[in-house]
Design a protein around this motif. Sequence first.
Motif, mmCIF file in Angstrom:
data_model
loop_
_atom_site.group_PDB
_atom_site.id
_atom_site.type_symbol
_atom_site.label_atom_id
_atom_site.label_comp_id
_atom_site.label_asym_id
_atom_site.label_seq_id
_atom_site.Cartn_x
_atom_site.Cartn_y
_atom_site.Cartn_z
ATOM 1 N N ALA A 183 -17.160 -8.538 -11.647
ATOM 2 C CA ALA A 183 -16.865 -7.525 -10.634
ATOM 3 C C ALA A 183 -15.490 -6.905 -10.864
ATOM 4 O O ALA A 183 -15.325 -5.682 -10.757
ATOM 5 C CB ALA A 183 -16.949 -8.129 -9.236
ATOM 6 N N ALA A 184 -14.507 -7.733 -11.191
ATOM 7 C CA ALA A 184 -13.152 -7.224 -11.429
ATOM 8 C C ALA A 184 -13.118 -6.322 -12.660
ATOM 9 O O ALA A 184 -12.515 -5.241 -12.638
ATOM 10 C CB ALA A 184 -12.176 -8.385 -11.594
ATOM 11 N N LEU A 185 -13.770 -6.735 -13.726
ATOM 12 C CA LEU A 185 -13.793 -5.924 -14.942
ATOM 13 C C LEU A 185 -14.576 -4.629 -14.721
ATOM 14 O O LEU A 185 -14.159 -3.560 -15.168
ATOM 15 C CB LEU A 185 -14.363 -6.737 -16.110
ATOM 16 C CG LEU A 185 -13.510 -7.947 -16.525
ATOM 17 C CD1 LEU A 185 -14.238 -8.779 -17.571
ATOM 18 C CD2 LEU A 185 -12.138 -7.525 -17.020
ATOM 19 N N ALA A 186 -15.679 -4.716 -14.007
ATOM 20 C CA ALA A 186 -16.479 -3.523 -13.716
ATOM 21 C C ALA A 186 -15.713 -2.537 -12.832
ATOM 22 O O ALA A 186 -15.869 -1.320 -12.963
ATOM 23 C CB ALA A 186 -17.795 -3.913 -13.055
ATOM 24 N N ALA A 187 -14.864 -3.055 -11.947
ATOM 25 C CA ALA A 187 -14.084 -2.197 -11.051
ATOM 26 C C ALA A 187 -12.933 -1.505 -11.774
ATOM 27 O O ALA A 187 -12.396 -0.520 -11.280
ATOM 28 C CB ALA A 187 -13.546 -3.014 -9.877
ATOM 29 N N LEU B 88 -4.372 -3.032 -15.416
ATOM 30 C CA LEU B 88 -4.629 -3.991 -14.347
ATOM 31 C C LEU B 88 -5.066 -5.323 -14.935
ATOM 32 O O LEU B 88 -6.038 -5.383 -15.690
ATOM 33 C CB LEU B 88 -5.725 -3.454 -13.421
ATOM 34 C CG LEU B 88 -5.416 -2.109 -12.762
ATOM 35 C CD1 LEU B 88 -6.633 -1.582 -12.032
ATOM 36 C CD2 LEU B 88 -4.229 -2.227 -11.829
ATOM 37 N N MET B 89 -4.322 -6.379 -14.568
ATOM 38 C CA MET B 89 -4.620 -7.727 -15.045
ATOM 39 C C MET B 89 -4.802 -8.647 -13.844
ATOM 40 O O MET B 89 -3.873 -8.866 -13.069
ATOM 41 C CB MET B 89 -3.462 -8.244 -15.913
ATOM 42 C CG MET B 89 -3.706 -9.616 -16.496
ATOM 43 S SD MET B 89 -2.262 -10.365 -17.328
ATOM 44 C CE MET B 89 -1.634 -9.056 -18.338
ATOM 45 N N MET B 90 -6.009 -9.171 -13.678
ATOM 46 C CA MET B 90 -6.241 -10.165 -12.634
ATOM 47 C C MET B 90 -5.641 -11.486 -13.107
ATOM 48 O O MET B 90 -5.863 -11.887 -14.254
ATOM 49 C CB MET B 90 -7.732 -10.367 -12.375
ATOM 50 C CG MET B 90 -8.428 -9.204 -11.724
ATOM 51 S SD MET B 90 -7.847 -8.853 -10.059
ATOM 52 C CE MET B 90 -8.841 -9.979 -9.121
ATOM 53 N N VAL B 91 -4.876 -12.135 -12.244
ATOM 54 C CA VAL B 91 -4.308 -13.451 -12.524
ATOM 55 C C VAL B 91 -4.668 -14.310 -11.317
ATOM 56 O O VAL B 91 -4.034 -14.219 -10.269
ATOM 57 C CB VAL B 91 -2.782 -13.385 -12.725
ATOM 58 C CG1 VAL B 91 -2.227 -14.749 -13.051
ATOM 59 C CG2 VAL B 91 -2.427 -12.384 -13.825
ATOM 60 N N THR B 92 -5.704 -15.132 -11.462
ATOM 61 C CA THR B 92 -6.302 -15.747 -10.289
ATOM 62 C C THR B 92 -6.964 -17.079 -10.603
ATOM 63 O O THR B 92 -7.237 -17.383 -11.770
ATOM 64 C CB THR B 92 -7.335 -14.777 -9.666
ATOM 65 O OG1 THR B 92 -7.875 -15.337 -8.491
ATOM 66 C CG2 THR B 92 -8.439 -14.452 -10.644
ATOM 67 N N GLY C 144 -7.563 -8.511 -4.189
ATOM 68 C CA GLY C 144 -7.325 -7.912 -5.494
ATOM 69 C C GLY C 144 -8.419 -6.969 -5.947
ATOM 70 O O GLY C 144 -8.140 -5.918 -6.540
ATOM 71 N N LEU C 145 -9.664 -7.319 -5.693
ATOM 72 C CA LEU C 145 -10.769 -6.454 -6.092
ATOM 73 C C LEU C 145 -10.706 -5.117 -5.356
ATOM 74 O O LEU C 145 -10.877 -4.050 -5.963
ATOM 75 C CB LEU C 145 -12.103 -7.153 -5.837
ATOM 76 C CG LEU C 145 -13.343 -6.408 -6.313
ATOM 77 C CD1 LEU C 145 -13.305 -6.144 -7.814
ATOM 78 C CD2 LEU C 145 -14.594 -7.188 -5.945
ATOM 79 N N ASP C 146 -10.430 -5.159 -4.062
ATOM 80 C CA ASP C 146 -10.318 -3.916 -3.292
ATOM 81 C C ASP C 146 -9.113 -3.093 -3.740
ATOM 82 O O ASP C 146 -9.160 -1.858 -3.752
ATOM 83 C CB ASP C 146 -10.245 -4.203 -1.797
ATOM 84 C CG ASP C 146 -11.575 -4.694 -1.248
ATOM 85 O OD1 ASP C 146 -12.622 -4.440 -1.888
ATOM 86 O OD2 ASP C 146 -11.570 -5.348 -0.182
ATOM 87 N N PHE C 147 -8.023 -3.759 -4.137
ATOM 88 C CA PHE C 147 -6.864 -3.039 -4.676
ATOM 89 C C PHE C 147 -7.249 -2.301 -5.956
ATOM 90 O O PHE C 147 -6.931 -1.122 -6.128
ATOM 91 C CB PHE C 147 -5.702 -4.001 -4.951
ATOM 92 C CG PHE C 147 -4.572 -3.345 -5.689
ATOM 93 C CD1 PHE C 147 -3.648 -2.563 -5.014
ATOM 94 C CD2 PHE C 147 -4.441 -3.492 -7.061
ATOM 95 C CE1 PHE C 147 -2.609 -1.922 -5.703
ATOM 96 C CE2 PHE C 147 -3.414 -2.869 -7.760
ATOM 97 C CZ PHE C 147 -2.496 -2.084 -7.077
ATOM 98 N N ILE C 148 -7.954 -2.981 -6.856
ATOM 99 C CA ILE C 148 -8.377 -2.349 -8.105
ATOM 100 C C ILE C 148 -9.242 -1.127 -7.811
ATOM 101 O O ILE C 148 -9.047 -0.055 -8.388
ATOM 102 C CB ILE C 148 -9.126 -3.355 -9.003
ATOM 103 C CG1 ILE C 148 -8.153 -4.403 -9.544
ATOM 104 C CG2 ILE C 148 -9.844 -2.652 -10.152
ATOM 105 C CD1 ILE C 148 -8.811 -5.546 -10.274
ATOM 106 N N ARG C 149 -10.175 -1.280 -6.909
ATOM 107 C CA ARG C 149 -11.052 -0.151 -6.556
ATOM 108 C C ARG C 149 -10.252 1.025 -5.991
ATOM 109 O O ARG C 149 -10.503 2.187 -6.328
ATOM 110 C CB ARG C 149 -12.106 -0.601 -5.559
ATOM 111 C CG ARG C 149 -13.146 -1.516 -6.174
ATOM 112 C CD ARG C 149 -14.125 -2.029 -5.145
ATOM 113 N NE ARG C 149 -15.164 -2.849 -5.746
ATOM 114 C CZ ARG C 149 -15.734 -3.879 -5.155
ATOM 115 N NH1 ARG C 149 -15.393 -4.214 -3.915
ATOM 116 N NH2 ARG C 149 -16.662 -4.575 -5.781
ATOM 117 N N ALA C 150 -9.274 0.724 -5.130
ATOM 118 C CA ALA C 150 -8.451 1.777 -4.529
ATOM 119 C C ALA C 150 -7.632 2.502 -5.591
ATOM 120 O O ALA C 150 -7.536 3.739 -5.582
ATOM 121 C CB ALA C 150 -7.535 1.182 -3.458
#
Length: 123
Positions: A92-96, A78-82, A60-66
């Motif tokens: 890291a997810a919020l920063a990305a 983008l909403m991480m559900v994890t 998921g993190l790499d997807f957000i970055r892409a």
Amino acid sequence: MRALVIDDSRTMRVVLRRILQGCDFEVYEAGDGLEALDVLRDVGQADVALIDYNMPRMNGLDFIRAVRRDGMYRGLCLMMVTSESEADKVAAALAAGAHEYVMKPFTSEIIIEKLGLLGLLTA
């Protein structure tokens, strides 16, 4: 409105699909980040993506970055559900570029509340 659910668990995709369809979203699914990028290319812009952190091939993190590197998806929420709850992973997810972060297990009310905070629900 269009939503993309990205999770390697079919069960989780079904749960999130039902919540989103109940909010009148047209829902697409992907089992990992690479598949999700293909779905976005095929169907065009989505309004929101609900993304698991840990997945095969592309997490998921790499997807957000892409997605954030590609200006075409600038408007995608983008909403991480994890189940990842460590502060460094949240940061890291919020920063990305993630807009929201939801911890599993969750309720439908939490997902709906976050969609509202993102301005994706009509009154």
